[in-house]
Design an enzyme around this catalytic site. Structure first.
Site, PDB file in Angstrom:
ATOM      1  N   HIS A   1       0.825  -1.210   0.000  1.00  0.00           N
ATOM      2  CA  HIS A   1       0.000   0.000   0.000  1.00  0.00           C
ATOM      3  C   HIS A   1       0.856   1.255   0.000  1.00  0.00           C
ATOM      4  O   HIS A   1       0.698   2.139  -0.836  1.00  0.00           O
ATOM      5  CB  HIS A   1      -0.932  -0.007   1.222  1.00  0.00           C
ATOM      6  CG  HIS A   1      -1.681   1.275   1.404  1.00  0.00           C
ATOM      7  ND1 HIS A   1      -1.182   2.338   2.121  1.00  0.00           N
ATOM      8  CD2 HIS A   1      -2.876   1.688   0.912  1.00  0.00           C
ATOM      9  CE1 HIS A   1      -2.042   3.334   2.079  1.00  0.00           C
ATOM     10  NE2 HIS A   1      -3.082   2.982   1.354  1.00  0.00           N
TER      11      HIS A   1
HETATM   12  C1  LIG Z   1      -6.875  -0.388  12.716  1.00  0.00           C
HETATM   13  C2  LIG Z   1      -5.932  -0.175  11.566  1.00  0.00           C
HETATM   14  C3  LIG Z   1      -5.952   1.274  11.146  1.00  0.00           C
HETATM   15  C4  LIG Z   1      -4.495  -0.506  12.000  1.00  0.00           C
HETATM   16  O1  LIG Z   1      -4.336  -1.843  12.251  1.00  0.00           O
HETATM   17  P1  LIG Z   1      -3.059  -2.321  13.085  1.00  0.00           P
HETATM   18  O2  LIG Z   1      -3.108  -3.808  13.193  1.00  0.00           O
HETATM   19  O3  LIG Z   1      -1.835  -1.717  12.489  1.00  0.00           O
HETATM   20  O4  LIG Z   1      -3.387  -1.647  14.473  1.00  0.00           O
HETATM   21  P2  LIG Z   1      -2.799  -1.818  15.951  1.00  0.00           P
HETATM   22  O5  LIG Z   1      -3.938  -1.827  16.886  1.00  0.00           O
HETATM   23  O6  LIG Z   1      -1.838  -2.938  16.045  1.00  0.00           O
HETATM   24  O7  LIG Z   1      -2.012  -0.445  16.119  1.00  0.00           O
HETATM   25  C5  LIG Z   1      -1.413  -0.089  17.321  1.00  0.00           C
HETATM   26  C6  LIG Z   1       0.094  -0.034  17.198  1.00  0.00           C
HETATM   27  O8  LIG Z   1       0.467   0.896  16.155  1.00  0.00           O
HETATM   28  C7  LIG Z   1       1.502   1.756  16.654  1.00  0.00           C
HETATM   29  N1  LIG Z   1       1.511   3.019  15.904  1.00  0.00           N
HETATM   30  C8  LIG Z   1       1.278   4.253  16.336  1.00  0.00           C
HETATM   31  N2  LIG Z   1       1.348   5.138  15.336  1.00  0.00           N
HETATM   32  C9  LIG Z   1       1.625   4.438  14.237  1.00  0.00           C
HETATM   33  C10 LIG Z   1       1.778   4.789  12.880  1.00  0.00           C
HETATM   34  N3  LIG Z   1       1.653   6.041  12.469  1.00  0.00           N
HETATM   35  N4  LIG Z   1       2.026   3.823  12.000  1.00  0.00           N
HETATM   36  C11 LIG Z   1       2.130   2.541  12.410  1.00  0.00           C
HETATM   37  N5  LIG Z   1       1.974   2.129  13.682  1.00  0.00           N
HETATM   38  C12 LIG Z   1       1.726   3.082  14.579  1.00  0.00           C
HETATM   39  C13 LIG Z   1       1.081   1.928  18.082  1.00  0.00           C
HETATM   40  O9  LIG Z   1       2.115   2.465  18.849  1.00  0.00           O
HETATM   41  C14 LIG Z   1       0.723   0.497  18.457  1.00  0.00           C
HETATM   42  O10 LIG Z   1       1.908  -0.226  18.691  1.00  0.00           O
HETATM   43  P3  LIG Z   1       2.083  -1.185  19.979  1.00  0.00           P
HETATM   44  O11 LIG Z   1       1.049  -2.265  19.827  1.00  0.00           O
HETATM   45  O12 LIG Z   1       3.483  -1.690  19.917  1.00  0.00           O
HETATM   46  O13 LIG Z   1       1.837  -0.339  21.172  1.00  0.00           O
HETATM   47  C15 LIG Z   1      -6.373  -1.116  10.426  1.00  0.00           C
HETATM   48  O14 LIG Z   1      -7.673  -0.842   9.982  1.00  0.00           O
HETATM   49  C16 LIG Z   1      -5.483  -1.074   9.231  1.00  0.00           C
HETATM   50  O15 LIG Z   1      -5.337  -0.145   8.475  1.00  0.00           O
HETATM   51  N6  LIG Z   1      -4.838  -2.201   9.010  1.00  0.00           N
HETATM   52  C17 LIG Z   1      -4.011  -2.456   7.828  1.00  0.00           C
HETATM   53  C18 LIG Z   1      -2.614  -2.342   8.200  1.00  0.00           C
HETATM   54  C19 LIG Z   1      -1.993  -0.998   7.881  1.00  0.00           C
HETATM   55  O16 LIG Z   1      -0.812  -0.964   7.679  1.00  0.00           O
HETATM   56  N7  LIG Z   1      -2.768   0.096   7.834  1.00  0.00           N
HETATM   57  C20 LIG Z   1      -2.269   1.442   7.527  1.00  0.00           C
HETATM   58  C21 LIG Z   1      -1.954   1.681   6.058  1.00  0.00           C
HETATM   59  S1  LIG Z   1      -3.215   1.233   4.942  1.00  0.00           S
HETATM   60  C22 LIG Z   1      -4.147   2.676   4.686  1.00  0.00           C
HETATM   61  O17 LIG Z   1      -3.747   3.721   5.050  1.00  0.00           O
HETATM   62  C23 LIG Z   1      -5.406   2.449   3.968  1.00  0.00           C
HETATM   63  C24 LIG Z   1      -6.179   3.673   3.801  1.00  0.00           C
HETATM   64  O18 LIG Z   1      -5.720   4.526   3.073  1.00  0.00           O
HETATM   65  O19 LIG Z   1      -7.263   3.768   4.375  1.00  0.00           O
END
Ligand SMILES: CC(C)(COP(=O)(O)OP(=O)(O)OC[C@H]1O[C@@H](n2cnc3c(N)ncnc32)[C@H](O)[C@@H]1OP(=O)(O)O)[C@@H](O)C(=O)NCCC(=O)NCCSC(=O)CC(=O)O
Length: 292
Positions: A164
């Site tokens: 992505h």
């Molecule tokens: C709920 C989501 C938004 C994210 O899912 P995740 O599995 O990544 O969520 P999670 O609950 O584990 O996230 C919590 C963890 O992310 C960390 N975290 C904080 N800020 C962050 C950032 N800017 N980027 C990545 N990770 C980050 C937190 O500290 C925490 O880490 P810790 O747990 O260590 O404390 C989901 O819907 C999703 O988008 N999943 C696809 C994966 C992804 O990469 N999404 C983003 C790009 S796609 C996109 O952007 C599509 C669009 O355009 O809509």
């Protein structure tokens, strides 16, 4: 300095030839560029974004190898500098997304856009600048993966995420270079709107880190956020289908890219959704263990 300039020129020529050749042979198009965004930083050639994606992929692969080789695990307590970086990045992306979402909707209303089927017009400079800004925001979003690497969160560095982040940056360069307005307004406004919630989610996840019970309580809506993202891709897919049907006055190859790209994101997100929310739920786990 002259040597650096010479090397950049040589790389620029090669990359431009490659991208131009790919677009011509695969999609049958010649990109012309538009005077509205011409001359703005990082837009006049595909080289900056291609180089940025190459550096990004190298950092991600290098980071993953480093984590694996050193057998690093996520830390219970993260360094204060990393915590600050995560909070600032999310706050910045939240504010920027909100600004772009409101700005694009405002410009769409001013220019009397309909929901779908809009053409790109040269005189709509403000809209073009906002679409250009949306393209620039893709450079900032590379930081998401760098954060995952620094946090050693390999579970987050998935094919979906890296595919992505790298592909979307190139697609928005093409749009900002070639037709920054018209039908592009819809994806840019919708995605910025969704990102307002996504960066709020990530911000809260970072703030509430360390207290899983409280975090689960306040981040229960993560599942709905994923559904919202999938709904967004569904809307974009419908838009592309509609635009193809009515022969919308927007470059057809951009509509084709939108169509197939949205299918790929929908498939990957559906897979993510099932793994994260269905299979890992207590019921889902029970079902899997019974099947075994
Ligand atoms: C709920 C989501 C938004 C994210 O899912 P995740 O599995 O990544 O969520 P999670 O609950 O584990 O996230 C919590 C963890 O992310 C960390 N975290 C904080 N800020 C962050 C950032 N800017 N980027 C990545 N990770 C980050 C937190 O500290 C925490 O880490 P810790 O747990 O260590 O404390 C989901 O819907 C999703 O988008 N999943 C696809 C994966 C992804 O990469 N999404 C983003 C790009 S796609 C996109 O952007 C599509 C669009 O355009 O809509």
């Amino acid at each position: 300095m002259e040597m650096v300039e010479g090397a950049w020129k040589a790389v620029d020529m090669r990359v431009t030839q490659l991208v131009w050749g790919l677009l011509r042979n695969v999609m049958g198009v010649e990109l012309t560029g538009t005077p509205t965004t011409k001359g703005l930083p990082l837009i006049d050639s595909p080289t900056p974004i291609v180089v940025a994606i190459t550096i990004y992929l190298s950092c991600v692969i290098g980071g993953l190898l480093w984590i694996k080789a050193s057998n690093l695990k996520p830390r219970a307590q993260e360094p204060a500098l990393l915590q600050a970086l995560v909070l600032l990045h999310n706050l910045f992306c939240f504010g920027l997304s909100l600004y772009m979402c409101i700005g694009i909707i405002y410009q769409a209303i001013l220019n009397r856009y309909t929901l779908w089927g809009n053409s790109y017009k040269l005189e709509q400079t403000e809209m073009a600048i906002l679409v250009y800004m949306f393209y620039m925001s893709k450079y900032v979003e590379f930081m998401d993966t760098i954060i995952m690497v620094l946090k050693r969160n390999t579970r987050q560095i998935t094919f979906l995420h890296v595919y992505h982040h790298s592909s979307i940056a190139l697609i928005w360069w093409i749009i900002a270079y070639h037709a920054p307005g018209g039908e592009a307004y819809f994806s840019a406004a919708l995605n910025s709107g969704v990102h307002v919630f996504m960066y709020l989610y990530y911000f809260l996840a970072a703030v509430l880190r360390g207290n899983e019970k409280v975090r689960r309580k306040y981040l229960f809506w993560g599942r709905y956020l994923t559904q919202l993202q999938m709904f967004q891709f569904g809307l974009n897919l419908l838009q592309a289908y509609y635009d193809r049907k009515v022969h919308a006055p927007y470059p057809p190859f951009l509509i084709t890219i939108l169509f197939y790209y949205m299918i790929s994101l929908l498939v990957l997100f559906a897979n993510f959704y099932v793994h994260k929310y269905v299979m890992s739920s207590p019921k889902g786990k029970q079902k899997t263990s019974k099947a075994e």
